[in-house]
Design an enzyme around this catalytic site. Structure first.
Site, short mmCIF file in Angstrom:
data_model
loop_
_atom_site.label_atom_id
_atom_site.label_comp_id
_atom_site.label_asym_id
_atom_site.label_seq_id
_atom_site.Cartn_x
_atom_site.Cartn_y
_atom_site.Cartn_z
N CYS A 1 47.56 -0.38 -17.50
CA CYS A 1 47.12 -1.16 -18.65
C CYS A 1 45.99 -2.11 -18.24
O CYS A 1 44.87 -1.67 -18.03
CB CYS A 1 48.30 -1.90 -19.28
SG CYS A 1 47.94 -2.51 -20.96
N HIS B 1 51.80 2.54 -20.21
CA HIS B 1 52.80 1.96 -19.30
C HIS B 1 53.79 3.03 -18.83
O HIS B 1 54.87 3.19 -19.40
CB HIS B 1 53.56 0.82 -19.99
CG HIS B 1 52.76 -0.41 -20.20
ND1 HIS B 1 52.71 -1.44 -19.29
CD2 HIS B 1 51.93 -0.77 -21.22
CE1 HIS B 1 51.90 -2.39 -19.74
NE2 HIS B 1 51.42 -2.00 -20.91
N GLU C 1 55.73 3.01 -16.40
CA GLU C 1 56.97 2.44 -15.86
C GLU C 1 58.10 2.44 -16.87
O GLU C 1 59.27 2.32 -16.50
CB GLU C 1 56.73 1.01 -15.34
CG GLU C 1 56.47 -0.05 -16.39
CD GLU C 1 55.01 -0.21 -16.77
OE1 GLU C 1 54.64 -1.31 -17.24
OE2 GLU C 1 54.24 0.75 -16.61
#
Length: 539
Positions: free
Chosen positions: A380, A506, A508
């Site tokens: 990001c 993102h 994650e």
């Protein structure tokens, strides 16, 4: 349909979320379909506008919901697909009740906490439990908190409506260790359960958070004073190495067997071996070690980059290696220079974030990674940092920046998205949730994913400025992924670098210990390769 409610007592931050996730994982080993949700008593509609200092990270779901970080634990531990309906706050409840009142749905009635607020809470529980065997609901906060009382009252009513044989109450509590006395104390837990019973809820299982082993006498005492079966007093000690040891710990305590018997569930025996494999790779990896620097501005906060740290651990599992994380404050990089802080690392990761504090330090870190061929992963904001650095130092656009940090920059290589320009409200107004990305074949990203179309979760207002796209590409920046509907650059790579990748999304938020994210795996794999090459042929 079976329901498990998890409450907490004595103090906050006891680990109810981890306990909920681990319990969900344990029940899944018995082939049960599980979903977990979180009820938060605070008045914010969602945590999207909260500071990381207050709340830790904001976890984003596929449908764009900005949720509590505990939903990240739920998704990492289990296979349940979560949506905005799995995180309920007091703010949402009161907002909905007041909307109904203004429409005239309660015409002629006085709107009250009981039954109108509690009915809204119960309706959410009925709706969330479809298509699963067990619905686990964690109640945020601590028993006795004023704002949590309507939720507990709703649980009491709900257990009567669906039948107590279909509901299980688990209370997570603390056994503090008093060093001067040299013993654990049970009185705070007794008082916590007494408070819960005053509300009308009798816990069926007591999960005792403790630093030291419990004695049999303690189990007997807690059983007697809390009116809980002795076998239902569960010890939950601090894990030694990793949170992913927790399902194994609860299995050793017989918690899954206890739950299926109490709820009358016909389920096969548990297959815990996959979790043993995960823990073995975390505790005793055979593939070596690499050091990864996470360069951010919330480094001192335990939960600000929670999903990043967990995803790096998952990538360690995927590569069967140890990932040593070095937390580096980006303001320290500004002050001391990148060489001093990053010279011994095998990989550099810059996570997402907002605001201009520490930005120049992150740019220095990206430059250091590029010039020294250190594997780099920008997420990001970290992707935008890589673009800014490349524009300044390779393309020669001095003063290039994002309009987030400098509205009058001569070269706005990162700019606010068109649809964001007229937005005034801060809550739930960013580009949120899952969007498709088309990968370019022959790129590092395509090699990692092994497919052309992917879907990843987003949370941002600013984007790559396509006005500078051709110039950056000619200078060696590779566009590895775009959103096909609006030609938004999603992934950039530095073409003459071993592994330098920046992503606007993102990743994650979609990594699990049982299924590490492909980009994290590829990044850690490159960091491990660098670590081994630095040690020489013997590595």
């Amino acid at each position: 349909m079976k329901y498990i409610f998890i409450t907490g007592g004595v103090v906050s931050s006891l680990g109810k979320g981890l306990t909920s996730g681990a319990l969900g994982a344990l029940l899944e080993t018995r082939n049960l379909k599980v979903r977990i949700q979180k009820f938060d008593p605070y008045l914010n509609v969602d945590p999207g506008t909260m500071s990381p200092f207050q709340h830790g990270e904001v976890y984003v779901l596929d449908d764009g919901a900005e949720t509590d970080l505990d939903l990240g634990h739920y998704e990492r531990f289990t296979h349940g697909h979560l949506s905005r309906f799995n995180n309920l706050t007091s703010g949402q409840i009161y907002e909905h009740v007041l909307q109904k009142e203004r429409r005239g749905d309660y015409l002629g009635k006085t709107v009250q906490v009981i039954p109108h607020v509690t009915n809204e809470i119960k309706e959410r529980m009925y709706a969330a439990g479809k298509d699963v065997d067990v619905l686990i609901t964690e109640i945020g906060g601590t028993v006795g908190d004023i704002e949590g009382l309507p939720f507990l009252e709703a649980l009491r009513q709900f257990s009567l409506e669906v039948g107590k044989e279909n509901v299980l109450f688990i209370h997570v509590t603390l056994l503090p260790y008093l060093k001067a006395a040299g013993e654990l104390k049970t009185k705070p837990s007794q008082q916590s359960v007494a408070k819960l019973r005053e509300i009308g809820i009798q816990p069926d299982i007591l999960v005792c958070r403790t630093e030291k082993p419990m004695t049999d006498d303690m189990r007997v005492k807690l059983s007697m004073f809390c009116n809980v079966e002795q076998r239902a007093v569960i010890e939950e000690r601090d894990v030694e190495h990793s949170i992913y040891e927790l399902p194994l710990m609860l299995a050793e305590e017989g918690m899954d067997e206890l739950i299926v018997k109490k709820l009358g569930i016909d389920a096969p025996e548990s297959n815990i071996e996959p979790w043993r494999t995960i823990v073995r790779r975390l505790v005793s990896p055979t593939g070596g070690e690499c050091k990864v620097a996470v360069v951010g501005k919330y480094i001192d906060l335990q939960d600000a980059y929670k999903s990043i740290y967990e995803s790096l651990a998952h990538a360690g599992v995927g590569n069967d290696c140890a990932v040593k994380v070095l937390r580096v404050d980006s303001e320290d990089v500004e002050r001391l220079g990148a060489e001093k802080l990053l010279k011994d690392v095998d990989g550099i990761l810059i996570p997402g974030g907002f605001g201009d504090r520490g930005i120049e330090g992150k740019i220095l870190a990206a430059k250091y990674a590029r010039e020294n061929n250190i594997p780099y992963f920008g997420i990001c904001l970290g992707m935008q940092i890589a673009v800014i650095e490349y524009a300044r130092d390779v393309l020669g656009l001095k003063g290039a920046n994002s309009t987030e940090f400098n509205e009058s920059t001569p070269y706005p290589v990162i700019t606010i998205m068109d649809e964001q320009k007229q937005i005034v409200d801060k809550g739930a107004t960013m580009r949120l949730g899952a969007y498709e990305c088309k990968l370019a074949k022959g790129t590092l990203s395509y090699a990692a994913y092994g497919k052309e179309i992917i879907s990843e979760r987003h949370r941002h207002r600013f984007e790559f400025n396509n006005d500078y796209r051709d110039a950056l590409v000619k200078a060696g920046l590779r566009i590895a992924g775009i959103n096909p509907k609006r030609d938004l650059v999603e992934i950039v790579e530095v073409s003459n670098h071993p592994w330098m990748v920046g992503v606007q999304f993102h990743p994650e938020f979609q990594s699990k210990p049982s299924k590490p994210h492909p980009l994290f795996c590829a990044f850690v794999g490159q960091a491990l390769k660098r670590a081994k090459s630095a040690k020489g042929p013997q590595a």
